[in-house]
Design an enzyme around this catalytic site. Sequence first.
Site, PDB file in Angstrom:
ATOM      1  CG  ASP A 558      -1.570   3.196   2.439  1.00  0.00           C
ATOM      2  OD1 ASP A 558      -1.335   4.032   1.542  1.00  0.00           O
ATOM      3  OD2 ASP A 558      -0.683   2.507   2.976  1.00  0.00           O
ATOM      4  CD  GLU A 561      -2.018   5.289  -4.296  1.00  0.00           C
ATOM      5  OE1 GLU A 561      -1.856   6.055  -3.326  1.00  0.00           O
ATOM      6  OE2 GLU A 561      -2.041   4.053  -4.175  1.00  0.00           O
ATOM      7  CG  ASP A 680       4.983   5.160   1.452  1.00  0.00           C
ATOM      8  OD1 ASP A 680       4.294   5.486   2.439  1.00  0.00           O
ATOM      9  OD2 ASP A 680       4.754   4.150   0.760  1.00  0.00           O
TER      10      ASP A 680
END
Length: 1007
Positions: A558, A561, A680
């Site tokens: 997670d 980015e 999300d």
Amino acid sequence: MTSPPTTEMHFLDSAIDGISQSLLPHQILTLLCTRFEEWYDHLTPLSRILLISSLLTSSALILHGSLHVKRRRRETGRAIALLAIMLLTLAALVLSQPLSSSAAPSERADGAVTANIYDPKAVDPQSVCPGYKAANVVETPLGLTADLLLAGDSCNVYGTDVEALSLVVEYQAADRLHVEILPKYISPSNQSWFVLPEALVPKPKAEADVAPESDLDLSWSNEPSFTFKVARKSTGDVLFTTEGSQLVFEDQFIEFKSALPENYNLYGLGETIHSFRLGTNLTRTLHNADVGDVIDANLYGFHPTYIDTRYFVVDEQGAMTYAANPTDKSSTYKSFTHGVFQRNAHTQEILLREEGITWRALGGTIDLYIFGGPTQDQVTKSYQKNAVGLPAMQQYWTLGYHQCRWGYQNWSEVQDVVANFAKHEIPLETMWNDIDYMNAYRNFENDPERYPFDQGLQFLEELHEKNQHYIPIIDAGIYVPIPDNKSDAYPAFERGLQQNAFMSNPEGTLYVGEVWPGYCTWADWNGALFGGAGTDKWWISEIAEYHKKIPFDGIWIDMNEVSSFCVGSCGSEERHYDVSSSTSSSSAAAELAAADTRDIEFPPYAVNNYHGQLGGKTMSPNATHGDGTLQYDFHNVWGHLYLNATYHALTNIFANKRPFIIGRSTFAGSGSVAGHWGGDNYSKWPWMYFAIPQALSFSLYGMPMFGVDTCGFTGDSTEELCNRWMQLSAFFPFYRNHNDNNGISQEPYVWPSVAKASKTAMKIRYSLLPYFYTTFYLSHSTGSTTMRAMAWEFPDEPWLAEADRQFLLGGKILVTPVLEEGATTVDGVFPGVGSGTTWYDWYNQTLVTGVEAGQNVTIEAPIGHIPLFVRGGSVIPMHEPGLTTAAVQASPWSLLVALDTEGEASGEVYIDDGESVTPEATAWVDFSVSNSALVATPSGEYKDENPLGYVTILGVDEDVSEVTFGEKKLDEDSWHFDSATRVLKVEGLKALTEKGAWTADFTLSWS
């Protein structure tokens, strides 16, 4: 209402592209409420006070007038009318705004920037730049090369013009054309500005030394400046053309354009939340960002590729004419699909407008690959095989059901969840932990009180004994402890520091941002490849050491980015670490970074980044790698490199087992090492719908292992929403329920109706696991898709071009989910019926009749029921359902045969050990049905000992009086034929196949 073939009834498309005139009242109210919430969130506090005050004052005046000024009813009426007009105006204003969109510039705490597309003072490069002229054109065995020289005075509109470029044209394969334009003169000091290293992202190569025969043809012109055109020889259709535009190539800005036909159909250009067909008025920003599934915003992944499908009407003589609005279902159509891939990792912006496509980038090169197709299947396969890599094969168990939430506070709570699934007899394959398990949110450390290692080992031992699995989350940020403070020591960081594993600032100090643990830094993957850093060695070691303490079965990546909660290296003063060294290589790297003259933080061209400046909520563009290159040039590929490193770390632990990784940030080619979840999302009905176009898009990107947070991540799910969503996700490859720590519990057993609906859908999913696994294997081995748009499987039906509320699982199962609150029916189309395709209802096994081509059919769908249909002409391998995939694999086989109009069918099943990267043995069984006989033809060395339990045959035309298996006539009590439903079910086959269903050929016949 599901997958209507026309745009007018697609109300969620309207949520993006404008309000359709035919919205039903409840749809308008749903849309208005959702948009008002998003619109209101963006108001300043003063604006909110003024809005509420105006509404309350107006209402009070009206109430006072109606109660106390009875003789002035006209005045009261006028006041009511004025209030109504104000409310309608407010509604129109709210509805006119894109839902959760980045479509308008806003002042944001993470870096306010006015995007170029919204800046009224922005210069149009086409109006001031001179373009280029081709010179020194040389034909080569594969195509041609040329110099492109600036055709006039430099415009320097968003950077510094590159005066001399090199053009390379290669016919790399019969279906693949390569067009590359890059600076003619590149030095080590600016190579990263333009060149994407093949060590990071492989570069497609020509299949031979000479150009093959190709249906693609490139021509070029120098009038008025250099342009090129790619056409399909067989049809004359122009697939890509820069005619009528200028090529702009600067050190921080590239622009090229192509005209597109009227009402074109483009798909791809991810990652974002949008309907599947992109439409003709959309700006797609490609810049990886931590954005919570906001519609039309730039999200986590970077996939600069699209497919373009065009429909032609065919007349009686066979002549074809492009059909911009192919709505006449009595006409004959033929479609052609091609694909385009821009191999460039720099931040990009693609403008889709009625007249065509404009492609912009903040660096890199034009590195185009055009795939001729002419079908989606051929384009997608070629893209994966030749450009980005085929998808990783997944272990069998990963196709089971996964349960997670942010908010499981300790091992006991996780154990209770597992026990509740068993108590309610709901299948559970894998338990996941979000960041709750960590010690102060630090990777590789468990909270000693709530998630101690010894309890974890005991829990996982019990879990594994039940053939269940465990996945922990690992975040991208690595905590940076207080220097020289033993109480804050973090061994994983110290070991990484010793290996020079982390990013730095340009001056040589450690780059320090902020995430969940507090101050954090990030791994330097480029430094490992090109600068001698030990990043990979460190990462492999840390994961291996953690696995010794917690024997997990895969990893969830997670925040890659990357996500940072502050702008820039905000913690470098408080967490000061000097990571420079005196080696010649590090000195050269520092000199390289210092010599960069570009405007890195605020490039001249501002893309429509959701977080404003490029460094908003992420690592700063000036963060420096060990080879001296800057994050500006590699931001969008960082998450992909993280997934790749994790893949190799898991192969180190599990030897020949296939690594299981689910990651958030992806790049073109990430499917070769990982799967992806949709990020999300929200516990709202529109996001359940958006899961389908998300999944179909990632099918195009070569990432079939895709799923979303079922029942929604953010907000409170409702019983009805979760009921419908648990059934929908049962037919996605990755099936996981996950929500955040502020929401209510939404495990499927929380609501009795959801438990019942989940069990219904899961029984079907688990019985279909052999079909799932075989379809996924074909994705892995050939590049075919697992989840499919109806338009791909039925390419000559243009009314399916934007149908994204239904989908196909493989080519044989049609899924028609309910996507609207309160609905008890759903509208769906049955593709192919106009050309002879038949469909059978999964549940009652009867033939669907009375349906015309493209017709929306209302299907009964009470709560707890998801309509499924089996395509005629299919043989589907199945097992008995179970509570784990291991139980399913150990159960007898069965076959579901759905005959077509000719009484024929075919299918296949792939079998292996379900886990090995390179299995020692495999098996493949072909099934074919014709002339009232089913023939199974196995091949391969893998021995499966499960017997064949039964065979169900749908659509049997003639009455049945005799059934034989091989040479043996079966007793009448072992088979049953229903003359009303035309279903033949043959049982009693276990004794005849006790050594295994596929040990030898067999024939099952009936008459």
